[in-house]
Design an enzyme around this catalytic site. Structure first.
Site, PDB file in Angstrom:
ATOM      1  N   GLY A  98     -17.193  28.032   6.664  1.00  0.00           N
ATOM      2  CA  GLY A  98     -18.424  28.667   7.103  1.00  0.00           C
ATOM      3  C   GLY A  98     -19.515  28.568   6.062  1.00  0.00           C
ATOM      4  N   SER A 192     -12.814  22.678   7.536  1.00  0.00           N
ATOM      5  CA  SER A 192     -14.188  22.876   7.984  1.00  0.00           C
ATOM      6  C   SER A 192     -15.148  22.658   6.806  1.00  0.00           C
ATOM      7  CB  SER A 192     -14.340  24.266   8.602  1.00  0.00           C
ATOM      8  OG  SER A 192     -15.585  24.414   9.220  1.00  0.00           O
ATOM      9  N   ASP A 263      -3.950  10.331  30.542  1.00  0.00           N
ATOM     10  CA  ASP A 263      -2.679  10.870  30.074  1.00  0.00           C
ATOM     11  C   ASP A 263      -1.600   9.807  29.926  1.00  0.00           C
ATOM     12  OD1 ASP A 263      -0.696  12.566  29.297  1.00  0.00           O
ATOM     13  OD2 ASP A 263      -0.727  13.836  31.069  1.00  0.00           O
ATOM     14  N   ASP A 266      -0.609   6.530  26.650  1.00  0.00           N
ATOM     15  CA  ASP A 266       0.340   6.472  25.535  1.00  0.00           C
ATOM     16  C   ASP A 266       1.776   6.288  26.012  1.00  0.00           C
ATOM     17  OD1 ASP A 266       0.919   8.963  26.585  1.00  0.00           O
ATOM     18  OD2 ASP A 266       0.027  10.073  24.933  1.00  0.00           O
ATOM     19  N   LEU A 268       3.349   8.108  28.483  1.00  0.00           N
ATOM     20  CA  LEU A 268       3.989   9.278  29.072  1.00  0.00           C
ATOM     21  C   LEU A 268       2.941  10.240  29.591  1.00  0.00           C
ATOM     22  CD1 LEU A 268       6.644  10.908  29.515  1.00  0.00           C
ATOM     23  CD2 LEU A 268       6.207  11.985  27.292  1.00  0.00           C
ATOM     24  N   ASP A 270       2.201  13.714  30.074  1.00  0.00           N
ATOM     25  CA  ASP A 270       2.767  14.956  29.552  1.00  0.00           C
ATOM     26  C   ASP A 270       1.704  15.987  29.196  1.00  0.00           C
ATOM     27  OD1 ASP A 270       1.657  13.569  27.468  1.00  0.00           O
ATOM     28  OD2 ASP A 270       3.339  13.814  26.086  1.00  0.00           O
ATOM     29  N   ASP A 440     -12.635  18.757  18.344  1.00  0.00           N
ATOM     30  CA  ASP A 440     -13.468  19.614  17.504  1.00  0.00           C
ATOM     31  C   ASP A 440     -14.859  19.731  18.116  1.00  0.00           C
ATOM     32  OD1 ASP A 440     -15.057  20.768  15.448  1.00  0.00           O
ATOM     33  OD2 ASP A 440     -13.758  19.932  13.909  1.00  0.00           O
ATOM     34  N   HIS A 477     -11.490  23.171  16.672  1.00  0.00           N
ATOM     35  CA  HIS A 477     -11.876  23.366  15.273  1.00  0.00           C
ATOM     36  C   HIS A 477     -10.814  24.199  14.563  1.00  0.00           C
ATOM     37  CE1 HIS A 477     -14.743  23.005  12.047  1.00  0.00           C
ATOM     38  NE2 HIS A 477     -14.760  24.311  11.847  1.00  0.00           N
TER      39      HIS A 477
END
Length: 552
Positions: A98, A192, A263, A266, A268, A270, A440, A477
């Protein structure tokens, strides 16, 4: 191991550290022995195991480099140092997040959400600081008070980089003095803004750290702050209220649409999208726009336009990019994404998102030169972002004046961030491990990826010899989101530094209490692969990381 293991002797010889009496006791009687022109100690106390900590240790509270700022306010670098009785001869500089401004307990958190697994509990001495300013020093400024230190040039500089460089030699000297022994290995850990601190340290203090753990770094923080204005303007244009620009159900529909398109890439289906890059060419946000035949939580044309603009990133009127683009990923439906971008449950903020309150104050007062004083109400802070001009205001993150001789980009970013080599850090034997959530909402993972690609190119495609980068699909994040967020990158870093064990895949599970992950994935393990590799399913138990291989 770097030659800095004789740090105490070298600092004393150079006259850059106070000459404390060795082997001090953990009592307030030791305070006088620690005082110097640059250092004051307010408290020394013994903390026993069972008081919220797993180890007996000594806690030292102090402050360094007290001064009166150009803005007439009092400043100092306040810090906390914790020294375990059973010390492993290692030290962690904890970089906080922060706007800093408070002394977070110096425990060295290693896993988001797991308060028991800390560097302190593993036997490391740990220091934490407020980065040179008190966040509560300007209560009359309301919600803008935490960034009001931006009116003092040195406070800006301390926040950006010099608080670390000032405190680090004092802290390491205190550690070696207390134990009357040397530090064998020194680490820096942060996420961060703390991840940014670590990246800056690698460039500005290449000899100081053996290993740096860099989590979801805001190393381009002033540019990312420009994105805040871009987002707020895009959301406001939908229906006049940022908080209701998208319902939770609509963002879940976006996440589901991304999963449907990506999905299986890759190997699979899942609920976990490991192949981030392939997904960007497979998913089309316009497929979710409402038409006469669609039912459920589809998106209006204005909503599709807003999400498209946000993911493309901010530009000026000439189309020149001002920050970064962003990837499509399923974490867009997470509570963390909403908290940063759209809406919070915080009444004093008028339920405005984090970027519209704290982010606005930082952009105006820390990253704009000269700083602009904004009223500390949710309405005024939002209005500042709505009025932000991407032609005339955005360049002010690069501006200087006679009083503010360093721009925000000068003091906040690593000096070589545009063309990174980290040659000195590499030559000193340093190792860096970076991880970043693909979802993020405040610092684009694409920005970090582009930085790493440049680093790799500038090191003849051999950056992995000293810096390894991991993307965490679905993670927003920090810990949380529909992903595997229980991982231990710190052990991988230590093994690399101290044993020469080069990190490869890191196995990750689901952190207890991560309801988003349990609903989306269940209790599974996955491999997090060093970039540019992707974890692909090779067959077998779908819940086991052993069923996946890291492949390009």
């Amino acid at each position: 191991m770097k030659p800095k293991i004789t740090l105490l002797a070298s600092l004393l010889a150079a006259g850059t550290a106070p000459a404390f009496a060795a082997g001090l006791a953990c009592t307030n009687d030791s305070i006088a022995a620690l005082e110097s022109a640059d250092l004051s100690i307010s408290q020394i106390e013994t903390v026993g195991a069972g008081e919220g900590f797993a180890v007996d240790h000594c806690r030292i509270l102090g402050a360094a480099h007290a001064r009166t700022g150009a803005d007439g306010k009092d400043y100092q670098i306040s810090f906390e140092l914790r020294l375990p009785n059973d010390w492993n001869q290692r030290f962690v500089h904890q970089f906080n997040g922060g706007n800093d401004g408070s002394v977070v307990p110096a425990v060295g958190e290693l896993k988001g959400g797991d308060e028991s697994d800390t560097a302190l509990n593993r036997g490391y001495a740990v220091v934490s600081s407020d980065a040179g300013h008190a966040g509560d020093a300007n209560p009359d400024a309301g919600l803008a008070g935490g960034a009001r230190f931006g009116f003092d040039p040195e406070a800006r500089r301390d926040y950006g980089y010099s608080a670390v460089s000032k405190l680090h030699p004092l802290a390491t000297t205190l550690v070696e003095t207390y134990y009357d022994d040397r530090i064998d290995y020194t680490y820096g850990v942060g996420g961060s803004n703390g991840g940014r601190h670590a990246m800056v340290a690698a460039s500005r203090m290449p000899e100081a750290f053996d290993g740096l753990l860099v989590g979801y770094p805001g190393f381009n923080l002033p540019r990312a702050a420009v994105q805040h204005a871009w987002d707020i303007q895009a959301f406001k244009a939908i229906n006049g209220d940022v908080r209701t620009a998208f319902s939770r159900e609509q963002l879940k529909a976006v996440a589901d649409g991304i999963a449907q398109a990506c999905d299986s890439l890759d190997g699979l289906e899942d609920g976990y999208i490991a192949d981030t890059d392939a997904c960007q060419t497979t998913f089309n946000i316009e497929s979710l726009q409402c038409d006469a035949a669609m039912t459920g939580h589809c998106l209006s044309k204005a909503q599709v336009a807003a999400l498209t603009a946000i993911h493309n990133g901010p530009v000026n009127s000439q189309g020149v990019p001002l920050y970064s683009d962003w990837p499509w990923d399923i974490g867009i439906g997470s509570g963390d994404w909403r908290f940063w971008k759209l809406e919070t449950p915080i009444p004093p903020w008028n339920n405005q998102p984090l970027i519209g309150v704290m982010g606005s104050a930082s952009l105006a007062q820390l990253f704009t030169t000269p700083p602009i004083e904004v009223a500390g109400t949710p309405q005024a802070l939002e209005q500042y972002l709505l009025d932000f001009d991407f032609d005339s205001d955005a360049p002010k993150i690069y501006a200087t004046t006679d009083r503010y001789t360093e721009s925000a980009m000068d003091y906040m970013t690593p000096p070589d961030s545009e063309n990174p080599t980290l040659a000195d850090f590499n030559n000193q034997g340093g190792k860096m491990l970076i991880f970043h959530g693909v979802s993020d909402p405040v610092f684009s993972v694409n920005d970090t990826t582009n930085w790493y690609r440049k680093l790799d190119a500038n090191n003849n495609d051999q950056a992995e010899a000293f810096a390894r980068y991991y993307r965490v699909p679905g993670m927003p994040h920090g810990a949380g989101g529909p992903t595997v967020d229980d991982f231990d990158f710190f052990t991988a870093l230590v093994d690399w530094v101290e044993q020469g064990k080069v990190p490869d895949a890191v196995v990750a599970g689901v952190m207890p209490g991560n309801d988003d992950a349990m609903a989306q994935l269940g209790q599974v393990e996955r491999k997090l692969c060093p970039y540019p590799q992707v974890a692909r399913y090779t067959g077998g138990n779908e819940a086991s990381a052993a069923s996946f291989a890291c492949e390009k």
